[in-house]
Design a protein around this motif. Structure first.
Motif, PDB file in Angstrom:
ATOM      1  N   LYS A 101       6.146  -6.465   0.036  1.00 51.77           N
ATOM      2  CA  LYS A 101       5.632  -6.490  -0.620  1.00 51.77           C
ATOM      3  C   LYS A 101       3.960  -7.631  -0.650  1.00 51.77           C
ATOM      4  O   LYS A 101       2.509  -6.780  -0.471  1.00 51.77           O
ATOM      5  CB  LYS A 101       5.680  -6.931  -2.649  1.00 51.77           C
ATOM      6  CG  LYS A 101       6.438  -5.787  -3.194  1.00 51.77           C
ATOM      7  CD  LYS A 101       6.959  -5.452  -4.409  1.00 51.77           C
ATOM      8  CE  LYS A 101       8.450  -4.960  -5.324  1.00 51.77           C
ATOM      9  NZ  LYS A 101       8.212  -5.291  -5.902  1.00 51.77           N
ATOM     10  N   ILE A 106       0.882  -5.401  -1.780  1.00 51.58           N
ATOM     11  CA  ILE A 106       1.281  -4.988  -3.605  1.00 51.58           C
ATOM     12  C   ILE A 106       0.950  -7.106  -4.081  1.00 51.58           C
ATOM     13  O   ILE A 106       2.793  -7.365  -4.106  1.00 51.58           O
ATOM     14  CB  ILE A 106       2.070  -3.806  -3.459  1.00 51.58           C
ATOM     15  CG1 ILE A 106       2.011  -2.866  -2.851  1.00 51.58           C
ATOM     16  CG2 ILE A 106       2.199  -3.817  -4.772  1.00 51.58           C
ATOM     17  CD1 ILE A 106       2.937  -1.352  -1.686  1.00 51.58           C
ATOM     18  N   THR A 108       3.546  -7.320  -8.237  1.00 51.51           N
ATOM     19  CA  THR A 108       4.500  -6.642  -9.537  1.00 51.51           C
ATOM     20  C   THR A 108       3.880  -7.363 -10.148  1.00 51.51           C
ATOM     21  O   THR A 108       3.945  -8.575 -10.806  1.00 51.51           O
ATOM     22  CB  THR A 108       5.717  -7.281  -9.054  1.00 51.51           C
ATOM     23  OG1 THR A 108       6.154  -7.105  -7.823  1.00 51.51           O
ATOM     24  CG2 THR A 108       6.413  -6.082  -9.793  1.00 51.51           C
ATOM     25  N   LYS A 126      -3.352  -0.345 -14.855  1.00 54.79           N
ATOM     26  CA  LYS A 126      -3.943  -0.927 -13.580  1.00 54.79           C
ATOM     27  C   LYS A 126      -5.019  -0.916 -13.225  1.00 54.79           C
ATOM     28  O   LYS A 126      -5.423  -2.137 -12.701  1.00 54.79           O
ATOM     29  CB  LYS A 126      -3.520   0.457 -12.822  1.00 54.79           C
ATOM     30  CG  LYS A 126      -1.893   0.364 -12.356  1.00 54.79           C
ATOM     31  CD  LYS A 126      -1.582   1.531 -11.257  1.00 54.79           C
ATOM     32  CE  LYS A 126      -0.188   1.711 -11.018  1.00 54.79           C
ATOM     33  NZ  LYS A 126       0.487   2.423  -9.998  1.00 54.79           N
ATOM     34  N   LYS A 138       2.316  -2.558  -8.888  1.00 53.71           N
ATOM     35  CA  LYS A 138       3.171  -1.970  -9.131  1.00 53.71           C
ATOM     36  C   LYS A 138       3.296  -3.022 -10.398  1.00 53.71           C
ATOM     37  O   LYS A 138       3.353  -4.109 -10.833  1.00 53.71           O
ATOM     38  CB  LYS A 138       3.731  -2.124  -7.349  1.00 53.71           C
ATOM     39  CG  LYS A 138       5.523  -1.764  -8.455  1.00 53.71           C
ATOM     40  CD  LYS A 138       6.630  -1.802  -7.450  1.00 53.71           C
ATOM     41  CE  LYS A 138       7.802  -0.788  -7.616  1.00 53.71           C
ATOM     42  NZ  LYS A 138       9.062  -0.989  -6.872  1.00 53.71           N
TER      43      LYS A 138
END
Length: 182
Positions: A101, A106, A108, A126, A138
């Motif tokens: 990630k 990305i 979390t 988001k 995510k």
């Protein structure tokens, strides 16, 4: 602490091997599915963490829980078996996924709520969260039955607490400051 350091080191080595074989994305998907299986089965999780259970038994279990595993994962299991570190397996996979990630940009976001948050609401959240982090997001929805209502959002070291519990605690603190008899 020592366990976490070892898991990070194995995860970094596993990440490097997966990058060389150009199978990173597939192995991440495989790892996420295995982590889901392990986390949804408390007995399996305890068996893997138990140092009394023979490593050969753990190996057979790990190779059978997912079915057809990749060569890289088989090699990781074999190395952990030789080094007597199979109890770190799920920790290593979690660290491996986090490394992926980070390398992919990305982040979390943990959305903690009393009930499951719908996909529509998560989709609307988001863009708001993306403004804070500037990364791809995510969202992982964690159910906490102790929350009366509302939600808590955790992204990295940022936390936004909009839960009823938090509001009640703030109210209690305010009342205690204003009235010494409470």
């Amino acid at each position: 602490m020592i366990k976490q350091v070892a898991a990070i080191r194995y995860a970094k080595a596993y990440f490097a091997v997966c990058q060389k074989t150009n199978s990173l994305r597939e192995i991440v998907i495989e790892s996420e599915k295995i982590i889901e299986i392990i986390s949804n089965n408390a007995d399996l999780h305890e068996t893997l963490k138990n140092k009394i259970v023979p490593n050969q038994t753990k190996k057979k279990i790990l190779l059978n829980i997912y079915g057809n595993v990749s060569e890289n994962l088989k090699n990781l299991i074999e190395i952990l078996l030789r080094k007597n570190r199979l109890y770190l397996f799920d920790d290593i996979l979690n660290q491996f996924i986090e490394l992926y990630k980070i390398s992919s940009g990305i982040e979390t976001c943990y959305l903690i709520s009393a009930d499951k948050i719908s996909n529509r609401i998560q989709k609307n959240l988001k863009p708001v969260i993306r403004k804070i982090t500037k990364n791809k997001i995510k969202i992982v929805n964690i159910i906490d039955k102790d929350l009366i209502g509302g939600f808590i959002i955790k992204v990295g070291d940022i936390q936004f607490d909009n839960s009823v519990n938090s509001s009640l605690n703030k109210l209690r603190t305010t009342l205690k400051k204003e009235n010494s008899f409470i």
